[in-house]
Design a protein around this motif. Structure first.
Motif, PDB file in Angstrom:
ATOM      1  N   GLN A  87     -10.479  15.570  -6.853  1.00 48.38           N
ATOM      2  CA  GLN A  87     -11.027  14.294  -6.358  1.00 48.38           C
ATOM      3  C   GLN A  87      -9.764  13.822  -5.374  1.00 48.38           C
ATOM      4  N   VAL A  88     -10.003  13.883  -3.970  1.00 49.27           N
ATOM      5  CA  VAL A  88      -8.873  13.534  -3.285  1.00 49.27           C
ATOM      6  C   VAL A  88      -8.984  12.063  -2.795  1.00 49.27           C
ATOM      7  N   GLN A  89      -7.814  11.489  -3.016  1.00 46.12           N
ATOM      8  CA  GLN A  89      -7.269  10.174  -3.091  1.00 46.12           C
ATOM      9  C   GLN A  89      -6.671   9.500  -1.837  1.00 46.12           C
ATOM     10  N   LEU A  90      -5.756  10.880  -1.410  1.00 45.10           N
ATOM     11  CA  LEU A  90      -4.734  10.324  -0.421  1.00 45.10           C
ATOM     12  C   LEU A  90      -5.208  11.247   0.649  1.00 45.10           C
ATOM     13  N   VAL A  91      -5.238  10.728   2.018  1.00 48.66           N
ATOM     14  CA  VAL A  91      -5.429  11.512   3.331  1.00 48.66           C
ATOM     15  C   VAL A  91      -4.195  11.514   4.300  1.00 48.66           C
ATOM     16  N   GLU A  92      -4.040  12.560   4.674  1.00 48.19           N
ATOM     17  CA  GLU A  92      -2.591  12.548   5.468  1.00 48.19           C
ATOM     18  C   GLU A  92      -3.290  13.061   6.897  1.00 48.19           C
ATOM     19  N   SER A  93      -2.779  12.064   7.985  1.00 50.42           N
ATOM     20  CA  SER A  93      -3.037  12.694   9.331  1.00 50.42           C
ATOM     21  C   SER A  93      -1.856  12.347  10.127  1.00 50.42           C
ATOM     22  N   GLY A  94      -1.965  12.663  11.407  1.00 48.40           N
ATOM     23  CA  GLY A  94      -0.860  12.725  12.502  1.00 48.40           C
ATOM     24  C   GLY A  94      -0.029  13.843  12.830  1.00 48.40           C
ATOM     25  N   GLY A  95      -0.493  14.931  12.289  1.00 48.65           N
ATOM     26  CA  GLY A  95       0.336  16.138  12.592  1.00 48.65           C
ATOM     27  C   GLY A  95      -0.257  16.540  13.881  1.00 48.65           C
ATOM     28  N   ASP A  96       0.800  17.646  14.381  1.00 54.51           N
ATOM     29  CA  ASP A  96       0.422  18.148  15.620  1.00 54.51           C
ATOM     30  C   ASP A  96       1.262  19.253  16.082  1.00 54.51           C
ATOM     31  N   LEU A  97       1.174  19.766  17.349  1.00 48.73           N
ATOM     32  CA  LEU A  97       2.141  20.701  17.754  1.00 48.73           C
ATOM     33  C   LEU A  97       3.051  20.031  18.892  1.00 48.73           C
ATOM     34  N   VAL A  98       4.221  19.947  18.749  1.00 49.36           N
ATOM     35  CA  VAL A  98       5.142  19.280  19.371  1.00 49.36           C
ATOM     36  C   VAL A  98       6.372  20.200  19.891  1.00 49.36           C
ATOM     37  N   GLN A  99       6.999  19.704  20.908  1.00 52.35           N
ATOM     38  CA  GLN A  99       8.279  20.514  21.136  1.00 52.35           C
ATOM     39  C   GLN A  99       9.445  20.001  20.402  1.00 52.35           C
ATOM     40  N   PRO A 100      10.306  21.096  20.525  1.00 55.20           N
ATOM     41  CA  PRO A 100      11.512  20.560  20.060  1.00 55.20           C
ATOM     42  C   PRO A 100      12.187  19.241  20.532  1.00 55.20           C
ATOM     43  N   GLY A 101      12.586  18.427  19.575  1.00 60.92           N
ATOM     44  CA  GLY A 101      13.205  17.146  20.250  1.00 60.92           C
ATOM     45  C   GLY A 101      12.158  16.141  20.255  1.00 60.92           C
ATOM     46  N   GLY A 102      10.893  16.418  20.098  1.00 64.51           N
ATOM     47  CA  GLY A 102      10.020  15.400  20.047  1.00 64.51           C
ATOM     48  C   GLY A 102       9.681  14.590  18.830  1.00 64.51           C
ATOM     49  N   SER A 103       8.676  13.824  18.951  1.00 68.97           N
ATOM     50  CA  SER A 103       8.516  12.903  17.657  1.00 68.97           C
ATOM     51  C   SER A 103       7.004  12.855  17.244  1.00 68.97           C
ATOM     52  N   LEU A 104       6.776  12.491  15.943  1.00 68.58           N
ATOM     53  CA  LEU A 104       5.614  12.325  15.593  1.00 68.58           C
ATOM     54  C   LEU A 104       5.641  11.481  14.430  1.00 68.58           C
ATOM     55  N   ARG A 105       4.434  10.616  14.312  1.00 71.86           N
ATOM     56  CA  ARG A 105       4.390   9.782  13.187  1.00 71.86           C
ATOM     57  C   ARG A 105       3.067  10.244  12.411  1.00 71.86           C
ATOM     58  N   LEU A 106       3.194  10.481  11.104  1.00 68.70           N
ATOM     59  CA  LEU A 106       2.479  10.916   9.938  1.00 68.70           C
ATOM     60  C   LEU A 106       2.006   9.674   9.198  1.00 68.70           C
ATOM     61  N   SER A 107       0.656   9.463   8.919  1.00 69.63           N
ATOM     62  CA  SER A 107       0.126   8.617   8.088  1.00 69.63           C
ATOM     63  C   SER A 107      -0.633   9.049   6.818  1.00 69.63           C
ATOM     64  N   CYS A 108      -0.556   8.320   5.856  1.00 66.29           N
ATOM     65  CA  CYS A 108      -1.063   8.534   4.650  1.00 66.29           C
ATOM     66  C   CYS A 108      -1.928   7.280   4.070  1.00 66.29           C
ATOM     67  N   SER A 109      -3.231   7.418   4.022  1.00 65.48           N
ATOM     68  CA  SER A 109      -3.936   6.174   3.456  1.00 65.48           C
ATOM     69  C   SER A 109      -4.840   6.772   2.453  1.00 65.48           C
ATOM     70  N   SER A 110      -5.583   5.699   1.751  1.00 67.39           N
ATOM     71  CA  SER A 110      -6.553   5.920   0.522  1.00 67.39           C
ATOM     72  C   SER A 110      -7.498   4.897   0.691  1.00 67.39           C
ATOM     73  N   SER A 111      -8.820   5.192   0.403  1.00 65.85           N
ATOM     74  CA  SER A 111      -9.730   3.884   0.239  1.00 65.85           C
ATOM     75  C   SER A 111     -10.118   3.799  -1.370  1.00 65.85           C
ATOM     76  N   GLU A 112      -9.237   4.407  -2.000  1.00 64.32           N
ATOM     77  CA  GLU A 112      -9.462   4.183  -3.515  1.00 64.32           C
ATOM     78  C   GLU A 112      -8.449   3.817  -4.351  1.00 64.32           C
ATOM     79  N   PHE A 113      -7.071   3.930  -3.617  1.00 65.75           N
ATOM     80  CA  PHE A 113      -5.817   3.927  -4.130  1.00 65.75           C
ATOM     81  C   PHE A 113      -5.049   2.809  -3.700  1.00 65.75           C
ATOM     82  N   THR A 114      -4.317   1.843  -4.284  1.00 70.96           N
ATOM     83  CA  THR A 114      -3.519   0.897  -3.636  1.00 70.96           C
ATOM     84  C   THR A 114      -2.035   1.579  -3.554  1.00 70.96           C
ATOM     85  N   LEU A 115      -1.649   1.672  -2.220  1.00 69.40           N
ATOM     86  CA  LEU A 115      -0.338   2.731  -2.094  1.00 69.40           C
ATOM     87  C   LEU A 115       0.709   1.801  -2.397  1.00 69.40           C
ATOM     88  N   SER A 116       0.712   0.504  -2.173  1.00 70.67           N
ATOM     89  CA  SER A 116       1.862  -0.494  -2.567  1.00 70.67           C
ATOM     90  C   SER A 116       2.109  -0.535  -3.958  1.00 70.67           C
TER      91      SER A 116
END
Length: 119
Positions: free
Chosen positions: A1-30
């Motif tokens: 049962q998947v509770q955590l959902v990751e997103s934001g990954g991509d193809l990026v050039q060296p030196g670049g930036s990305l922001r990944l996210s992790c969320s859940s509709s069933e679990f309070t991350l805090s």
């Protein structure tokens, strides 16, 4: 049962930036310490960063220290990993997991999000 959902990954050039996210509709991350781990092709899981119950309580692997920032926005029930100055060694599938650096639960990971750093 998947509770955590990751997103934001991509193809990026060296030196670049990305922001990944992790969320859940069933679990309070805090309610728990949370961790980001990654797995490069043909390699095992590598711990990347962890955050405690407060945003100031963060830890980083030496390989990402100074480039990555972990933080959580409780109102959005979302964990983030801001990644700057990316290089080819950062290419991996990234996962969030419940728990801190020494006790994160690998089985709590979601499906992950792919980060590829390439020219």
């Amino acid at each position: 049962q998947v509770q955590l959902v990751e997103s934001g990954g991509d193809l990026v050039q060296p030196g670049g930036s990305l922001r990944l996210s992790c969320s859940s509709s069933e679990f309070t991350l805090s309610s728990r310490a949370m961790t980001w781990v990654r797995q490069a092709p043909g390699k095992g899981l590598e711990w990347v960063s962890s955050i405690g119950l407060a945003n100031w309580d963060s830890k980083y692997a030496d390989s990402v220290k100074g480039r990555f920032t972990i933080y959580r926005i409780d109102a959005k029930n979302t964990l983030y990993l801001q990644m700057n100055s990316l290089n080819s060694d950062d290419t991996a599938m990234y996962y969030c997991a419940k728990g801190g650096r020494l006790n994160y639960e690998p089985d709590s990971r979601g499906r992950g999000t792919q980060v590829t750093v390439s020219p």
